[in-house]
Design a protein around this motif. Structure first.
Motif, PDB file in Angstrom:
ATOM      1  N   UNK A 167     -14.056   2.946   6.618  1.00  0.00           N
ATOM      2  CA  UNK A 167     -14.098   1.492   6.610  1.00  0.00           C
ATOM      3  C   UNK A 167     -14.199   1.014   5.170  1.00  0.00           C
ATOM      4  N   UNK A 168     -13.819  -0.219   4.964  1.00  0.00           N
ATOM      5  CA  UNK A 168     -13.887  -0.779   3.627  1.00  0.00           C
ATOM      6  C   UNK A 168     -13.100  -2.072   3.545  1.00  0.00           C
ATOM      7  N   UNK A 169     -12.921  -2.535   2.334  1.00  0.00           N
ATOM      8  CA  UNK A 169     -12.204  -3.787   2.088  1.00  0.00           C
ATOM      9  C   UNK A 169     -10.725  -3.477   1.912  1.00  0.00           C
ATOM     10  N   UNK A 170      -9.874  -4.206   2.635  1.00  0.00           N
ATOM     11  CA  UNK A 170      -8.430  -4.016   2.493  1.00  0.00           C
ATOM     12  C   UNK A 170      -7.968  -4.585   1.162  1.00  0.00           C
ATOM     13  N   UNK A 171      -7.224  -3.784   0.409  1.00  0.00           N
ATOM     14  CA  UNK A 171      -6.667  -4.269  -0.853  1.00  0.00           C
ATOM     15  C   UNK A 171      -5.202  -4.651  -0.696  1.00  0.00           C
ATOM     16  N   UNK A 172      -4.527  -4.036   0.267  1.00  0.00           N
ATOM     17  CA  UNK A 172      -3.115  -4.329   0.461  1.00  0.00           C
ATOM     18  C   UNK A 172      -2.746  -4.069   1.912  1.00  0.00           C
ATOM     19  N   UNK A 173      -1.958  -4.973   2.501  1.00  0.00           N
ATOM     20  CA  UNK A 173      -1.499  -4.844   3.878  1.00  0.00           C
ATOM     21  C   UNK A 173       0.016  -4.707   3.837  1.00  0.00           C
ATOM     22  N   UNK A 174       0.547  -3.622   4.380  1.00  0.00           N
ATOM     23  CA  UNK A 174       1.974  -3.322   4.281  1.00  0.00           C
ATOM     24  C   UNK A 174       2.785  -3.799   5.483  1.00  0.00           C
ATOM     25  N   UNK A 175       2.157  -4.332   6.516  1.00  0.00           N
ATOM     26  CA  UNK A 175       2.868  -4.821   7.693  1.00  0.00           C
ATOM     27  C   UNK A 175       2.348  -6.203   8.053  1.00  0.00           C
ATOM     28  N   UNK A 176       3.140  -6.920   8.824  1.00  0.00           N
ATOM     29  CA  UNK A 176       2.738  -8.247   9.308  1.00  0.00           C
ATOM     30  C   UNK A 176       2.526  -8.160  10.819  1.00  0.00           C
ATOM     31  N   UNK A 177       1.847  -9.148  11.346  1.00  0.00           N
ATOM     32  CA  UNK A 177       1.571  -9.203  12.777  1.00  0.00           C
ATOM     33  C   UNK A 177       2.886  -9.194  13.541  1.00  0.00           C
ATOM     34  N   UNK A 178       3.015  -8.286  14.483  1.00  0.00           N
ATOM     35  CA  UNK A 178       4.214  -8.206  15.309  1.00  0.00           C
ATOM     36  C   UNK A 178       5.274  -7.246  14.785  1.00  0.00           C
ATOM     37  N   UNK A 179       5.092  -6.682  13.579  1.00  0.00           N
ATOM     38  CA  UNK A 179       6.060  -5.714  13.037  1.00  0.00           C
ATOM     39  C   UNK A 179       6.013  -4.427  13.841  1.00  0.00           C
ATOM     40  N   UNK A 180       7.168  -3.780  13.948  1.00  0.00           N
ATOM     41  CA  UNK A 180       7.213  -2.462  14.576  1.00  0.00           C
ATOM     42  C   UNK A 180       6.922  -1.428  13.500  1.00  0.00           C
ATOM     43  N   UNK A 181       6.080  -0.472  13.828  1.00  0.00           N
ATOM     44  CA  UNK A 181       5.714   0.573  12.870  1.00  0.00           C
ATOM     45  C   UNK A 181       6.067   1.933  13.446  1.00  0.00           C
ATOM     46  N   UNK A 182       6.272   2.891  12.554  1.00  0.00           N
ATOM     47  CA  UNK A 182       6.605   4.256  12.945  1.00  0.00           C
ATOM     48  C   UNK A 182       5.375   5.140  12.765  1.00  0.00           C
ATOM     49  N   UNK A 183       5.364   6.262  13.432  1.00  0.00           N
ATOM     50  CA  UNK A 183       4.266   7.206  13.318  1.00  0.00           C
ATOM     51  C   UNK A 183       4.198   7.700  11.877  1.00  0.00           C
ATOM     52  N   UNK A 184       3.009   7.660  11.279  1.00  0.00           N
ATOM     53  CA  UNK A 184       2.806   8.113   9.908  1.00  0.00           C
ATOM     54  C   UNK A 184       3.071   7.053   8.856  1.00  0.00           C
ATOM     55  N   UNK A 185       3.522   5.856   9.261  1.00  0.00           N
ATOM     56  CA  UNK A 185       3.807   4.803   8.297  1.00  0.00           C
ATOM     57  C   UNK A 185       2.514   4.225   7.731  1.00  0.00           C
ATOM     58  N   UNK A 186       2.509   3.975   6.414  1.00  0.00           N
ATOM     59  CA  UNK A 186       1.350   3.376   5.766  1.00  0.00           C
ATOM     60  C   UNK A 186       1.245   1.919   6.202  1.00  0.00           C
ATOM     61  N   UNK A 187       0.105   1.561   6.759  1.00  0.00           N
ATOM     62  CA  UNK A 187      -0.096   0.204   7.270  1.00  0.00           C
ATOM     63  C   UNK A 187      -0.893  -0.625   6.283  1.00  0.00           C
ATOM     64  N   UNK A 188      -1.961  -0.056   5.725  1.00  0.00           N
ATOM     65  CA  UNK A 188      -2.831  -0.807   4.827  1.00  0.00           C
ATOM     66  C   UNK A 188      -3.476   0.142   3.835  1.00  0.00           C
ATOM     67  N   UNK A 189      -3.958  -0.429   2.725  1.00  0.00           N
ATOM     68  CA  UNK A 189      -4.704   0.340   1.726  1.00  0.00           C
ATOM     69  C   UNK A 189      -6.117  -0.223   1.660  1.00  0.00           C
ATOM     70  N   UNK A 190      -7.085   0.688   1.643  1.00  0.00           N
ATOM     71  CA  UNK A 190      -8.489   0.301   1.585  1.00  0.00           C
ATOM     72  C   UNK A 190      -9.000   0.548   0.174  1.00  0.00           C
ATOM     73  N   UNK A 191      -9.839  -0.346  -0.323  1.00  0.00           N
ATOM     74  CA  UNK A 191     -10.425  -0.210  -1.660  1.00  0.00           C
ATOM     75  C   UNK A 191     -11.220   1.095  -1.708  1.00  0.00           C
ATOM     76  N   UNK A 192     -10.848   1.993  -2.628  1.00  0.00           N
ATOM     77  CA  UNK A 192     -11.445   3.325  -2.704  1.00  0.00           C
ATOM     78  C   UNK A 192     -12.685   3.373  -3.587  1.00  0.00           C
ATOM     79  N   UNK A 193     -13.105   2.257  -4.168  1.00  0.00           N
ATOM     80  CA  UNK A 193     -14.243   2.301  -5.093  1.00  0.00           C
ATOM     81  C   UNK A 193     -15.526   2.741  -4.386  1.00  0.00           C
ATOM     82  N   UNK A 194     -15.731   2.370  -3.137  1.00  0.00           N
ATOM     83  CA  UNK A 194     -16.925   2.787  -2.400  1.00  0.00           C
ATOM     84  C   UNK A 194     -16.935   4.303  -2.229  1.00  0.00           C
ATOM     85  N   UNK A 195     -15.790   4.874  -1.834  1.00  0.00           N
ATOM     86  CA  UNK A 195     -15.709   6.319  -1.660  1.00  0.00           C
ATOM     87  C   UNK A 195     -15.852   7.039  -3.009  1.00  0.00           C
ATOM     88  N   UNK A 196     -15.275   6.472  -4.080  1.00  0.00           N
ATOM     89  CA  UNK A 196     -15.430   7.074  -5.416  1.00  0.00           C
ATOM     90  C   UNK A 196     -16.900   7.088  -5.827  1.00  0.00           C
TER      91      UNK A 196
END
Length: 130
Positions: free
Chosen positions: A70-99
């Motif tokens: 869990x964390x703060x989303x920094x980037x969202x690669x899809x929009x509501x209603x988009x079709x996605x494929x298995x393994x497709x990157x959907x969002x990026x989470x801020x990694x500073x907490x994990x770092x």
């Protein structure tokens, strides 16, 4: 009856037959009158059509998407209603907490190693070490 009278009666009857035949033909085979049409001037405008309805809209297929962290989303690669494929990157989470968590764990390991080295030095100093 005189000949003139017979001719006049025959012409009268013939005229009546022709008149009746003309009226019958006109009522059956004549073209209908043109329709009455209302017209107006052309005006350019936007059209809007709305539908008022009540009910529930349901998706054809629901898919649950989750994340392992869990964390703060920094980037969202899809929009509501988009079709996605298995393994497709959907969002990026801020990694500073994990770092930061990794740095804390590494510091903890270094701290335990330092404590161990200090105890070994203390044991050597007291002569109990083998």
């Amino acid at each position: 009856m005189t000949t003139r009278r017979r001719i006049a009666v025959a012409l009268g009857v013939l005229a009546a037959v022709v008149l009746v035949a003309g009226l019958v033909y006109r009522s059956k085979y004549a073209a209908p009158p043109p329709p009455q049409v209302t017209t107006t001037a052309v005006v350019r405008a936007d059209l809007e059509e709305g539908v008022l309805a009540t009910g529930t809209i349901e998706a054809a297929r629901l898919v649950s998407v989750g994340a392992q962290v869990s964390g703060v989303l920094t980037r969202l690669h899809v929009a509501l209603g988009d079709k996605v494929q298995k393994g497709q990157l959907i969002a990026e989470i801020d990694a500073s907490t994990q770092r930061n968590d990794l740095r804390k764990a590494e510091a903890g390991v270094l701290n335990v190693k330092a404590q161990r080295a200090a105890r070994e030095a203390l044991l050597k100093q007291t002569g109990l070490a083998a």
